[in-house]
Design a protein around this motif. Structure first.
Motif, mmCIF file in Angstrom:
data_model
loop_
_atom_site.group_PDB
_atom_site.id
_atom_site.type_symbol
_atom_site.label_atom_id
_atom_site.label_comp_id
_atom_site.label_asym_id
_atom_site.label_seq_id
_atom_site.Cartn_x
_atom_site.Cartn_y
_atom_site.Cartn_z
ATOM 1 N N SER A 251 0.824 -1.215 0.000
ATOM 2 C CA SER A 251 0.000 0.000 0.000
ATOM 3 C C SER A 251 0.853 1.257 0.000
ATOM 4 O O SER A 251 0.580 2.226 -0.723
ATOM 5 N N LYS A 252 1.945 1.259 0.790
ATOM 6 C CA LYS A 252 2.838 2.422 0.843
ATOM 7 C C LYS A 252 3.529 2.644 -0.502
ATOM 8 O O LYS A 252 3.737 3.783 -0.935
ATOM 9 N N LYS A 255 0.918 4.286 -2.793
ATOM 10 C CA LYS A 255 0.220 5.483 -2.317
ATOM 11 C C LYS A 255 0.580 6.714 -3.137
ATOM 12 O O LYS A 255 1.749 6.998 -3.393
ATOM 13 N N ASP A 256 -0.460 7.432 -3.552
ATOM 14 C CA ASP A 256 -0.329 8.691 -4.296
ATOM 15 C C ASP A 256 0.336 8.513 -5.657
ATOM 16 O O ASP A 256 0.716 9.496 -6.302
ATOM 17 N N PRO A 280 -4.626 0.142 -3.165
ATOM 18 C CA PRO A 280 -5.430 1.348 -2.883
ATOM 19 C C PRO A 280 -5.956 1.994 -4.162
ATOM 20 O O PRO A 280 -5.333 1.894 -5.229
ATOM 21 N N ASN A 282 -6.290 5.400 -5.637
ATOM 22 C CA ASN A 282 -5.775 6.743 -5.411
ATOM 23 C C ASN A 282 -6.567 7.823 -6.157
ATOM 24 O O ASN A 282 -6.213 9.001 -6.091
#
Length: 882
Positions: A251-252, A255-256, A280, A282
């Motif tokens: 997930s990290k 992310k974004d 995720p 985003n």
């Protein structure tokens, strides 16, 4: 498997000393003559004999297996008795027991020879009645040594799908969307996904890309590790992490970021839901490509678009694909066109079938008679009512030369969708004695030829291919793996073990894909006797305490336990004196016991440090390593190898004449005495830690030139933490002329001495790392680097690089990393129309010069000239050019 069993037995017979007893000598001579006869016969036997000889081959296989079991069991007993392993019994008692045991087995050996004599008589009679045929030499076979089919060829008929899917990936809506590709096995789902995934256009549309294969044997942790590996590169630190920690890291990593992820081969809706929960949304236009055989999975996964269902390709496209597979850019001979169209029509538009038949025809006789034979046989496997892919593969398998069959079936040992390194696969084939010795070549070179042959036949897939067109990693299609598992059980060859008591006497290869923790007591009670298993490979992370059952396999040759984390050397395995290949993972305490010398047959020793890949994970080899004359490959992250005379202090040691790979030894002295100990070394990885006191000359670097067989050399020099810069290496550094790949790191030599490297006439790959050479100017001389294909310069103070149009004529890839001072790409290098340039953390002027060169090439249609940059920079640069 008759051929493989005979080949193995033949090598065993060549290793045993001549018996003193005349009767025993005659028996061994008869056995050797039978083995030689059958090997010669199978070498020339036509594939058309397969049905007639199937029963006889089974009898040959069983007889050869049993004969080898008897001989190796006796040899093992002798070795153990001589090494004093039976400490609880007197020497005379052990000797009498061995003699009595051999007498019983000798009687059985005589009966085996009678069985082989009987089979030999049957073969001769069939030959005399013209019931069997031999292979006739043919000049119509392809002359190319190897081919690697382009995925662009395999997607014939799917161009419309590709265009539609590519449009969906760049549609403007921001929600995470899933593009599902659905179809039957072998229809081309993964290939279509690969073509899109590796399209360089999408490197600019997405911040990150990742690929993970789920497969039917779904394991949550392995999928998460696969995602992390694809996102971050190799990540050994993830090996011991929990599912929760792995999911958090995935997930990290996403992310974004705007990402493109391919999730290949999903079988269940529940599986998809689990995988999807790690990823995720985003809300930035990220996309997932999913491939599946199950329509319900595809419908469930896709929210905004209908699934793309791949259908069989047309007859015209089938014919086009088949001739691509067989002839490449050449035209099909007129006499083969009609029957070729018939063959392609019988393949029912299934790409996998066409690719397999194409591989068969590529390597076979290009005659109308043989092509008609193929058409008749594939017609029985593929009818209007459907097709049986296993029947088709069985036919193709029976067309294989006998020396390739065991190599192919061994791929069934691997888990589904598993990629294996070429070098490791070759070492395993050699250790299992699948490779026929050739006096003019090493066993590894013959294994390499076998691999290329199987790749040419499209039975093994080349996943990663080097610039020198060598396979780096390879795998096998699910359908072919299913066949290997089925055929291996029939041939008593290989089995994936999920229940240990199912291991039986006749099984030769065992693959562990599950947790054995709760099965050990049952197995120990059920098997308190010797088993004939020759190879055990662990793919599940079992505990060291749960694998002691391997000591039951007294004739074991291969122990591949890299997924098992040991804290000390499992000393009990030194009693398995038949071992030829050991691969283990240590966390710490890398000290080897002197008793490892009992493994007198050991050829390959691989030690992986596992999670803790640091300076503290150093292997300390015992002096007795110099007594192990059959060693071929020693691979470590860091290892101290004792100097031979210092280590043994006048004791006996032998030249390691078979040693080909030594990786990675620390601070080793290459004196004349050592060179004589390793005359056939081909690959060497060495490290030197400078302490500020030791003279570089004491390591005798100038003696490298006398390693006459060396082809790959990697030298790493680094200072201890309290020394900022170590002294430059001496100028008399020298290299052997056979060298093809050279990596130098931390040498700090002046560029004016580069001529010692440039003069290497066979050098193809050169990697210069961490100030390997120093100075502001590099001036190339005429005649240097004539064959160099790949050049990497990593971290340098170089400012100007002067190249003439005659220099670097073979260069294909130039990689410049952390070259902050280098002003520009030499314009003369830009004359190479197919050059690929990779830049990372370089000066702005260097990046600009690279793109100016690319723009010029593209203006003239030379799109093979490519410049690759980090993603954060490539968006800006390309958009400014277009």
């Amino acid at each position: 498997m008759a051929y493989a069993s005979l080949l193995s037995l033949n090598q065993t017979l060549e290793q045993i000393p001549c018996p003193d007893d005349q009767t025993e000598q005659q028996i061994m001579r008869n056995l050797y003559e039978n083995v030689s006869f059958f090997l010669s016969f199978l070498d020339v036997s036509s594939p058309k004999n397969s049905d007639k000889l199937r029963g006889l081959e089974g009898r040959i296989r069983d007889a050869a297996y049993e004969a080898e079991d008897i001989i190796e069991s006796h040899m093992s007993n002798q070795i153990l008795s001589e090494s004093g392993s039976h400490q609880d019994r007197t020497e005379s008692h052990i000797s009498n027991q061995i003699i009595s045991d051999w007498d019983q087995k000798f009687e059985r050996l005589q009966k085996i020879i009678q069985e082989l004599d009987s089979i030999s008589d049957e073969v001769v009679k069939m030959w005399e009645r013209n019931e069997i045929h031999v292979v006739q030499p043919s000049n119509s076979l392809p002359t190319a040594s190897s081919k690697y089919p382009s995925t662009n060829n395999i997607v014939v008929g799917y161009k419309k799908y590709l265009k539609d899917i590519e449009k969906l990936l760049i549609t403007p809506h921001s929600e995470l969307d899933v593009v599902s590709i659905v179809g039957m096995g072998g229809i081309g789902k993964t290939t279509v996904a690969e073509v899109i995934y590796y399209n360089e256009y999408f490197a600019d549309q997405f911040d990150v890309r990742a690929w993970v294969t789920v497969s039917q044997e779904y394991q949550e942790q392995e999928v998460l590790r696969g995602l992390l590996k694809s996102l971050r590169g190799l990540n050994h630190e993830s090996d011991e992490e929990s599912i929760e920690k792995l999911a958090e890291n995935v997930s990290k990593s996403l992310k974004d970021k705007r990402y493109l992820i391919v999730i290949d081969d999903v079988w269940e809706i529940e599986t998809w839901n689990q995988v999807k929960s790690f990823i995720p949304d985003n809300l930035n236009g990220s996309r997932i490509i999913l491939t599946t055989r199950q329509p319900q999975v595809a419908r469930h996964a896709s929210r905004f678009c209908r699934p793309y269902r791949l259908r069989p390709i047309s007859r015209e496209e089938s014919w086009k694909l088949l001739i691509m597979m067989v002839f490449g850019e050449e035209r099909c001979p007129p006499q083969l066109v009609k029957i070729g169209i018939t063959i392609s029509g019988k393949c029912k538009g299934l790409p996998l079938v066409l690719v397999l038949i194409g591989g068969l025809l590529y390597k076979a006789e290009r005659t109308p008679d043989y092509w008609k034979y193929v058409a008749r046989n594939i017609g029985s496997a593929i009818t209007d009512r459907g097709y049986n892919i296993l029947d088709l593969i069985d036919f193709i398998y029976n067309q294989l030369p006998h020396h390739l069959r065991a190599c192919f079936l061994y791929m069934g040992v691997l888990p589904e969708d598993y990629e294996i390194r070429r070098s490791k696969l070759n070492e395993l084939w050699v250790a299992n004695r699948f490779i026929k010795p050739d006096r003019s070549k090493s066993l590894e070179e013959v294994a390499e030829e076998c691999l290329k042959d199987l790749v040419d036949r499209n039975l093994i897939v080349a996943r990663q291919v080097s610039y020198s067109l060598e396979v780096d990693t390879c795998s096998i299609h699910d359908a072919l793996r299913d066949f290997c598992l089925m055929k291996s059980k029939e041939e008593k060859f290989n089995s994936h073990v999920e229940y240990l008591p199912g291991v039986h006497d006749n099984l030769r290869q065992v693959s562990i894909l599950t947790d054995l923790k709760n099965q050990i007591p049952t197995f120990a009670l059920a098997h308190n006797r010797d088993l004939r298993v020759r190879s055990v490979t662990f793919f599940f992370r079992n505990s060291p305490s749960d694998i002691h059952f391997i000591t039951n396999f007294r004739l074991l040759r291969v122990l591949d336990a890299l997924t098992v984390r040991f804290e000390e050397f499992p000393v009990e395995i030194v009693e398995l004196v038949n071992l030829r290949y050991i691969a283990l993972t240590y966390w710490m305490k890398h000290r080897f016991p002197a008793s490892i010398a009992k493994l007198c047959n050991l050829e390959t020793l691989i030690i992986n440090p596992g999670k803790f890949r640091s300076i503290f994970n150093t292997s300390f080899l015992p002096p007795e390593i110099w007594k192990m004359s059959r060693l071929r490959h020693l691979l470590f992250l860091r290892s101290y190898l004792p100097y031979p005379t210092d280590a043994l202090k006048g004791g006996t040691f032998v030249p390691l004449e078979n040693l080909q790979t030594l990786s990675n030894v620390i601070n080793f002295r290459w004196t004349k005495e050592v060179l004589e100990m390793m005359p056939n070394l081909k690959k060497l990885v060495i490290s030197y830690e400078h302490d500020g006191r030791t003279e570089w000359s004491s390591y005798c670097f100038d003696n490298f030139v006398h390693l006459l067989q060396l082809e790959v050399l990697k030298c790493i020099f680094f200072a201890k933490c309290y020394i900022k810069y170590q002294d430059p290496l001496p100028v008399n550094f020298a290299f052997p002329q056979k060298l093809k790949m050279l990596t130098l790191s931390g040498c700090r030599i002046s560029w004016k001495h580069m001529t010692v490297v440039g003069s290497l006439s066979n050098l193809e790959v050169l990697k210069l790392k961490f100030h390997a050479f120093e100075g502001s100017v590099w001036e190339l001389n005429d005649g240097e680097f004539r064959r160099l294909k790949v050049l990497l310069i990593h971290m340098t103070d170089l400012e100007h690089w002067n190249v003439d149009k005659t220099h670097l004529p073979s260069l294909q890839r130039l990689s410049l990393r952390y070259c902050y001072n280098l002003v520009e790409i030499p314009p003369r290098i830009g004359k190479i129309q197919t050059l690929e340039i990779e830049l990372c953390e370089c000066s702005t002027s260097l990046v600009t010069s690279a793109h100016v060169l690319m723009e010029k090439h593209w203006r003239y249609g030379h799109y093979g000239f490519q410049v690759r940059l980090p993603l954060w920079l490539s968006h800006y640069t390309f958009s400014s050019m277009l």
